[in-house]
Motif scaffolding. Structure first.
Motif, PDB file in Angstrom:
ATOM      1  N   MET A 102      89.676  51.427  17.633  1.00  0.00           N
ATOM      2  CA  MET A 102      90.354  51.657  18.760  1.00  0.00           C
ATOM      3  C   MET A 102      91.510  52.424  18.416  1.00  0.00           C
ATOM      4  O   MET A 102      92.295  52.369  17.450  1.00  0.00           O
ATOM      5  CB  MET A 102      90.964  50.375  19.489  1.00  0.00           C
ATOM      6  N   SER A 103      91.809  53.574  19.173  1.00  0.00           N
ATOM      7  CA  SER A 103      93.085  54.524  18.701  1.00  0.00           C
ATOM      8  C   SER A 103      94.379  54.039  19.168  1.00  0.00           C
ATOM      9  O   SER A 103      94.391  52.968  19.756  1.00  0.00           O
ATOM     10  CB  SER A 103      92.710  55.845  19.461  1.00  0.00           C
ATOM     11  N   PHE A 104      95.421  54.404  18.406  1.00  0.00           N
ATOM     12  CA  PHE A 104      96.748  54.240  18.723  1.00  0.00           C
ATOM     13  C   PHE A 104      97.171  54.221  20.005  1.00  0.00           C
ATOM     14  O   PHE A 104      97.735  53.332  20.635  1.00  0.00           O
ATOM     15  CB  PHE A 104      97.806  54.987  17.965  1.00  0.00           C
ATOM     16  N   ALA A 105      96.891  55.132  20.825  1.00  0.00           N
ATOM     17  CA  ALA A 105      96.908  55.479  22.154  1.00  0.00           C
ATOM     18  C   ALA A 105      96.339  54.463  23.189  1.00  0.00           C
ATOM     19  O   ALA A 105      96.726  54.293  24.405  1.00  0.00           O
ATOM     20  CB  ALA A 105      96.677  56.958  22.669  1.00  0.00           C
ATOM     21  N   ASP A 106      95.049  53.839  22.701  1.00  0.00           N
ATOM     22  CA  ASP A 106      94.492  52.973  23.452  1.00  0.00           C
ATOM     23  C   ASP A 106      94.941  51.529  23.309  1.00  0.00           C
ATOM     24  O   ASP A 106      94.568  50.687  24.113  1.00  0.00           O
ATOM     25  CB  ASP A 106      93.007  52.879  23.094  1.00  0.00           C
ATOM     26  N   VAL A 109     110.013  52.252  16.054  1.00  0.00           N
ATOM     27  CA  VAL A 109     109.933  52.356  14.630  1.00  0.00           C
ATOM     28  C   VAL A 109     108.128  52.441  14.566  1.00  0.00           C
ATOM     29  O   VAL A 109     107.780  53.256  13.826  1.00  0.00           O
ATOM     30  CB  VAL A 109     110.286  51.163  13.911  1.00  0.00           C
ATOM     31  N   ALA A 110     107.501  51.636  15.331  1.00  0.00           N
ATOM     32  CA  ALA A 110     105.951  51.737  15.352  1.00  0.00           C
ATOM     33  C   ALA A 110     105.300  53.120  15.588  1.00  0.00           C
ATOM     34  O   ALA A 110     104.595  53.583  15.082  1.00  0.00           O
ATOM     35  CB  ALA A 110     105.572  50.373  16.203  1.00  0.00           C
ATOM     36  N   VAL A 111     105.995  53.546  16.886  1.00  0.00           N
ATOM     37  CA  VAL A 111     105.362  54.852  17.475  1.00  0.00           C
ATOM     38  C   VAL A 111     105.717  55.881  16.255  1.00  0.00           C
ATOM     39  O   VAL A 111     104.883  56.743  16.330  1.00  0.00           O
ATOM     40  CB  VAL A 111     106.138  54.957  18.764  1.00  0.00           C
ATOM     41  N   ALA A 165     102.906  58.203  14.458  1.00  0.00           N
ATOM     42  CA  ALA A 165     103.339  59.649  14.694  1.00  0.00           C
ATOM     43  C   ALA A 165     103.413  60.348  13.427  1.00  0.00           C
ATOM     44  O   ALA A 165     102.987  61.536  13.090  1.00  0.00           O
ATOM     45  CB  ALA A 165     104.424  59.965  15.624  1.00  0.00           C
ATOM     46  N   SER A 166     104.274  60.022  12.431  1.00  0.00           N
ATOM     47  CA  SER A 166     104.309  60.387  11.028  1.00  0.00           C
ATOM     48  C   SER A 166     102.923  60.502  10.474  1.00  0.00           C
ATOM     49  O   SER A 166     102.669  61.410   9.879  1.00  0.00           O
ATOM     50  CB  SER A 166     105.275  59.734  10.453  1.00  0.00           C
ATOM     51  N   ALA A 167     102.401  59.177  10.568  1.00  0.00           N
ATOM     52  CA  ALA A 167     100.900  59.184   9.940  1.00  0.00           C
ATOM     53  C   ALA A 167      99.913  60.219  10.333  1.00  0.00           C
ATOM     54  O   ALA A 167      98.855  60.713   9.600  1.00  0.00           O
ATOM     55  CB  ALA A 167     100.511  57.822   9.860  1.00  0.00           C
ATOM     56  N   GLN A 168     100.119  60.608  11.618  1.00  0.00           N
ATOM     57  CA  GLN A 168      99.124  61.548  12.299  1.00  0.00           C
ATOM     58  C   GLN A 168      99.817  62.787  12.315  1.00  0.00           C
ATOM     59  O   GLN A 168      99.339  63.957  12.638  1.00  0.00           O
ATOM     60  CB  GLN A 168      99.028  61.158  13.843  1.00  0.00           C
ATOM     61  N   GLN A 169     100.821  62.906  11.382  1.00  0.00           N
ATOM     62  CA  GLN A 169     101.559  64.314  11.513  1.00  0.00           C
ATOM     63  C   GLN A 169     101.954  65.247  13.020  1.00  0.00           C
ATOM     64  O   GLN A 169     101.443  66.252  12.953  1.00  0.00           O
ATOM     65  CB  GLN A 169     100.840  65.236  10.387  1.00  0.00           C
ATOM     66  N   SER A 214     102.368  58.047  23.673  1.00  0.00           N
ATOM     67  CA  SER A 214     101.188  57.642  23.504  1.00  0.00           C
ATOM     68  C   SER A 214      99.951  58.748  23.900  1.00  0.00           C
ATOM     69  O   SER A 214      98.946  58.760  23.668  1.00  0.00           O
ATOM     70  CB  SER A 214     100.916  56.418  24.630  1.00  0.00           C
ATOM     71  N   LEU A 215     100.450  59.576  24.797  1.00  0.00           N
ATOM     72  CA  LEU A 215      99.631  60.768  25.247  1.00  0.00           C
ATOM     73  C   LEU A 215      99.313  61.541  23.979  1.00  0.00           C
ATOM     74  O   LEU A 215      98.260  62.404  24.147  1.00  0.00           O
ATOM     75  CB  LEU A 215     100.188  61.438  26.429  1.00  0.00           C
ATOM     76  N   LEU A 216     100.206  61.637  23.021  1.00  0.00           N
ATOM     77  CA  LEU A 216      99.904  62.623  22.017  1.00  0.00           C
ATOM     78  C   LEU A 216      99.262  62.031  20.924  1.00  0.00           C
ATOM     79  O   LEU A 216      98.639  62.632  19.934  1.00  0.00           O
ATOM     80  CB  LEU A 216     101.406  63.192  21.684  1.00  0.00           C
ATOM     81  N   LEU A 217      99.174  60.619  20.801  1.00  0.00           N
ATOM     82  CA  LEU A 217      98.794  60.029  19.420  1.00  0.00           C
ATOM     83  C   LEU A 217      97.331  59.693  19.858  1.00  0.00           C
ATOM     84  O   LEU A 217      96.878  59.314  21.085  1.00  0.00           O
ATOM     85  CB  LEU A 217      99.609  58.649  19.360  1.00  0.00           C
ATOM     86  N   VAL A 218      96.482  59.889  18.792  1.00  0.00           N
ATOM     87  CA  VAL A 218      95.067  59.582  19.085  1.00  0.00           C
ATOM     88  C   VAL A 218      94.506  58.181  18.223  1.00  0.00           C
ATOM     89  O   VAL A 218      95.149  57.754  17.345  1.00  0.00           O
ATOM     90  CB  VAL A 218      94.216  60.633  18.559  1.00  0.00           C
TER      91      VAL A 218
END
Length: 74
Positions: A1-5, A22-24, A28-32, A70-74
């Motif tokens: 499951m992706s973060f956005a889901d 902090v979580a978001v 985002a940092s992990a996904q650059q 959440s729309l940007l994170l996969v």
């Protein structure tokens, strides 16, 4: 499951909003992925529990920021 889901919680107070930020931002940092800066915490609350308190507006703005992120994170 992706973060956005994932069902990201709705911030209900300062602590939950800060944890959400902090979580978001961490994900985002992990996904650059660059996100816009979350809304700053209010500094003008009078502490009388007004209807339409600046904290209510801030929590709504954080929820919108979360939805946008959440729309940007996969």
């Amino acid at each position: 499951m992706s973060f956005a889901d994932k069902d990201l919680p709705i911030p209900v107070d300062l602590a939950s909003a800060q944890a959400l930020i902090v979580a978001v931002q961490s994900e985002a940092s992990a996904q650059q992925i660059a996100l816009r800066v979350p809304p700053p915490e209010p500094t003008t609350c009078c502490g009388r529990g007004c209807n339409g308190c600046v904290w209510e507006g801030w929590l709504a703005a954080i929820a919108y920021w979360r939805d946008e992120a959440s729309l940007l994170l996969v």
